[in-house]
Motif scaffolding. Structure first.
Motif, PDB file in Angstrom:
ATOM      1  N   CYS A   4       0.927  -1.037  -0.037  1.00 14.54           N
ATOM      2  CA  CYS A   4      -0.348  -0.013  -0.131  1.00 14.54           C
ATOM      3  C   CYS A   4       0.721   1.050  -0.334  1.00 14.54           C
ATOM      4  O   CYS A   4       2.020   1.535   0.804  1.00 14.54           O
ATOM      5  CB  CYS A   4      -0.919   0.155   1.812  1.00 14.54           C
ATOM      6  N   GLN A   5       0.483   2.283  -0.814  1.00 13.45           N
ATOM      7  CA  GLN A   5       1.267   3.391  -0.563  1.00 13.45           C
ATOM      8  C   GLN A   5       1.329   4.429   0.862  1.00 13.45           C
ATOM      9  O   GLN A   5       1.441   5.088   0.945  1.00 13.45           O
ATOM     10  CB  GLN A   5       1.049   4.531  -1.833  1.00 13.45           C
ATOM     11  N   GLY A   6      -0.678   4.356   0.895  1.00 10.00           N
ATOM     12  CA  GLY A   6      -0.673   4.732   2.137  1.00 10.00           C
ATOM     13  C   GLY A   6      -1.364   6.027   2.029  1.00 10.00           C
ATOM     14  O   GLY A   6      -1.060   6.650   1.085  1.00 10.00           O
ATOM     15  N   LEU A   7      -2.064   6.495   3.466  1.00  3.48           N
ATOM     16  CA  LEU A   7      -2.751   7.869   2.596  1.00  3.48           C
ATOM     17  C   LEU A   7      -1.894   8.937   4.229  1.00  3.48           C
ATOM     18  O   LEU A   7      -1.689   8.659   4.928  1.00  3.48           O
ATOM     19  CB  LEU A   7      -4.478   7.927   3.554  1.00  3.48           C
ATOM     20  N   LEU A   8      -2.022   9.954   3.532  1.00  5.94           N
ATOM     21  CA  LEU A   8      -1.308  11.219   5.079  1.00  5.94           C
ATOM     22  C   LEU A   8      -1.972  11.797   5.462  1.00  5.94           C
ATOM     23  O   LEU A   8      -3.220  12.556   4.621  1.00  5.94           O
ATOM     24  CB  LEU A   8      -0.205  12.110   3.896  1.00  5.94           C
ATOM     25  N   LEU A   9      -2.358  11.631   6.811  1.00  4.59           N
ATOM     26  CA  LEU A   9      -3.187  12.250   7.403  1.00  4.59           C
ATOM     27  C   LEU A   9      -2.555  13.218   8.829  1.00  4.59           C
ATOM     28  O   LEU A   9      -1.968  12.142   9.602  1.00  4.59           O
ATOM     29  CB  LEU A   9      -4.276  11.628   8.070  1.00  4.59           C
ATOM     30  N   GLY A  10      -2.537  14.004   8.583  1.00 10.72           N
ATOM     31  CA  GLY A  10      -2.011  14.993   9.226  1.00 10.72           C
ATOM     32  C   GLY A  10      -0.252  14.741   9.286  1.00 10.72           C
ATOM     33  O   GLY A  10       0.060  14.865   7.456  1.00 10.72           O
ATOM     34  N   ASN A  11       0.325  14.491  10.170  1.00  9.91           N
ATOM     35  CA  ASN A  11       2.012  14.170   9.561  1.00  9.91           C
ATOM     36  C   ASN A  11       2.571  13.002   9.684  1.00  9.91           C
ATOM     37  O   ASN A  11       3.317  12.087   9.445  1.00  9.91           O
ATOM     38  CB  ASN A  11       2.660  14.721  10.269  1.00  9.91           C
ATOM     39  N   GLU A  12       1.098  11.981   9.210  1.00  9.86           N
ATOM     40  CA  GLU A  12       1.071  10.271   9.171  1.00  9.86           C
ATOM     41  C   GLU A  12       0.714   9.974   7.912  1.00  9.86           C
ATOM     42  O   GLU A  12      -0.048  10.177   7.710  1.00  9.86           O
ATOM     43  CB  GLU A  12       0.888   9.281  10.270  1.00  9.86           C
ATOM     44  N   ASN A  13       1.331   8.446   7.460  1.00 13.36           N
ATOM     45  CA  ASN A  13       1.177   8.024   6.499  1.00 13.36           C
ATOM     46  C   ASN A  13       0.534   6.415   6.865  1.00 13.36           C
ATOM     47  O   ASN A  13       0.798   5.697   7.600  1.00 13.36           O
ATOM     48  CB  ASN A  13       2.726   7.708   5.297  1.00 13.36           C
ATOM     49  N   LEU A  14      -0.737   6.555   7.007  1.00 12.12           N
ATOM     50  CA  LEU A  14      -1.679   5.324   7.193  1.00 12.12           C
ATOM     51  C   LEU A  14      -1.781   3.853   6.276  1.00 12.12           C
ATOM     52  O   LEU A  14      -2.541   4.849   5.365  1.00 12.12           O
ATOM     53  CB  LEU A  14      -2.588   5.681   8.133  1.00 12.12           C
ATOM     54  N   LYS A  15      -1.751   3.242   6.362  1.00 15.52           N
ATOM     55  CA  LYS A  15      -1.901   2.500   5.667  1.00 15.52           C
ATOM     56  C   LYS A  15      -2.967   1.392   5.496  1.00 15.52           C
ATOM     57  O   LYS A  15      -3.795   0.903   4.857  1.00 15.52           O
ATOM     58  CB  LYS A  15      -0.277   1.542   4.653  1.00 15.52           C
ATOM     59  N   SER A  16      -3.119   0.800   7.479  1.00 11.77           N
ATOM     60  CA  SER A  16      -4.103  -0.151   7.481  1.00 11.77           C
ATOM     61  C   SER A  16      -5.350   0.657   8.672  1.00 11.77           C
ATOM     62  O   SER A  16      -4.804   1.361   9.399  1.00 11.77           O
ATOM     63  CB  SER A  16      -3.762  -1.509   7.704  1.00 11.77           C
ATOM     64  N   PHE A  17      -6.338   0.890   7.705  1.00 10.58           N
ATOM     65  CA  PHE A  17      -7.128   0.847   9.509  1.00 10.58           C
ATOM     66  C   PHE A  17      -8.508   0.128   9.880  1.00 10.58           C
ATOM     67  O   PHE A  17      -8.142  -0.626   9.387  1.00 10.58           O
ATOM     68  CB  PHE A  17      -8.460   1.996   9.030  1.00 10.58           C
ATOM     69  N   LEU A  18      -8.134  -0.316  11.438  1.00  7.69           N
ATOM     70  CA  LEU A  18      -9.197  -0.672  11.781  1.00  7.69           C
ATOM     71  C   LEU A  18     -10.874  -0.681  11.947  1.00  7.69           C
ATOM     72  O   LEU A  18     -10.486   0.295  12.928  1.00  7.69           O
ATOM     73  CB  LEU A  18      -8.597  -1.342  13.217  1.00  7.69           C
TER      74      LEU A  18
END
Length: 236
Positions: A40-54
Motif C-alpha cells: 500500500c502507498q498509504g494515506l497522509l493524514l496529518g503528518n502520518e502515512n497510514l496504510k491500515s485502518f481497524l
C-alpha cells in the motif's frame, strides 16, 4: 488441530490470523496482513502515512491490534464520550464518524469541531450525508474529510470533492474493487481507501485497483471466544 484458513492453506493458526496472516513475528494478538505494509502507498493524514485502518470501537480489539489507525464508525448518532474515549485510549490516529443518514446539519458540525479539538486525525461521513453539510464542516474544520461511497458516478464524486472531501472510502460490497478502479481512472491521484473484504486475495485486488489504504473489519469478541472455548471444551 489442523484448520483450513480462508487463505487456502492448512495451518495451526488463531481465528484472527486466519483472517489477517503475517509471516513475521507477531507482536499483537490481532495482526494485519503484511501485504498492506509492503504494497500500500498509504494515506497522509496529518503528518502520518497510514496504510491500515481497524474498523472498530471495541477497546479490547483496539488494544490488541497493530493497524496503523482506527476507523470509529458505528450505527448510532456520534457521541462526544466515544470520540474522546477512543482518541485518549487508542494511542494511534483515530478517524471519527460524524454523520450519515441519521445525523446531519448542526449536530454533525458540532461533532466535527469537537473531534478536531479532541485530537482526531480525520472525520468521516457516510453515503447519505449532504454536500451542503460537508461545505459547512469544511469552513470550520481543517481535518481531512473522508466520504464513504459506493458508486463511481462522476457527478456524485465531483460534487463531493467540490464540497470539501479529501479522501474517498469505498465500501461497495462485492463491487468495491471495481469501484476503486473506476474512481482512480476518473480522478487520477485522488486518495482512495477501501474495505478489504474477507481474504488476502480481496485485499490484494483492492491494492492493485488503486486503494492507498485498507480498512479491516475484525472478528467479533463472540467469534474470538468461540474459537477459544471450542479448544477449552476439547481439552476436557
Amino acid at each position: 488441530m489442523q484448520i483450513n484458513s480462508i487463505w487456502g492453506s492448512k495451518k495451526k493458526i488463531s481465528f484472527w490470523n486466519r483472517l489477517f496472516k503475517r509471516n513475521k513475528k507477531i507482536d499483537k494478538e490481532l495482526s494485519t496482513p503484511e501485504i498492506i505494509s509492503k504494497n500500500c502507498q498509504g494515506l497522509l493524514l496529518g503528518n502520518e502515512n497510514l496504510k491500515s485502518f481497524l474498523f472498530s470501537t471495541d477497546m479490547a480489539l483496539i488494544e490488541n491490534n497493530d493497524a496503523d489507525a482506527i476507523l470509529a464508525v458505528y450505527p448510532f448518532p456520534p457521541s462526544p464520550k466515544i470520540i474522546k474515549t477512543l482518541i485518549d485510549f487508542s494511542g494511534k490516529p483515530v478517524v471519527c464518524g460524524v454523520g450519515g443518514g441519521k445525523t446531519k446539519g448542526k449536530k454533525s458540525l458540532e461533532m466535527a469541531i469537537y473531534a478536531e479539538e479532541m485530537g482526531a486525525s480525520g472525520i468521516i461521513v457516510n453515503i447519505p450525508f449532504e454536500n451542503k453539510d460537508i461545505k459547512k464542516i469544511r469552513q470550520k474544520v481543517s481535518l481531512p474529510i473522508i466520504a464513504t461511497v459506493a458508486t463511481s458516478d462522476y457527478d456524485f464524486l465531483k460534487n463531493r470533492i467540490e464540497a470539501g472531501v479529501n479522501v474517498f472510502h469505498v465500501s461497495g460490497g462485492t463491487n468495491t474493487n471495481k469501484i476503486v478502479k473506476e474512481i482512480t481512472a476518473k480522478f487520477p491521484g485522488f486518495p482512495v481507501m477501501a474495505t478489504g473484504g474477507k481474504s488476502l486475495k480481496d485485499i490484494e485486488e483492492s491494492i492493485n485497483a488503486g486503494s492507498k489504504a485498507i480498512v479491516l473489519s475484525p472478528p467479533s469478541n463472540k467469534d474470538l471466544f468461540k474459537t477459544i472455548m471450542d479448544k477449552y471444551r476439547d481439552t476436557f
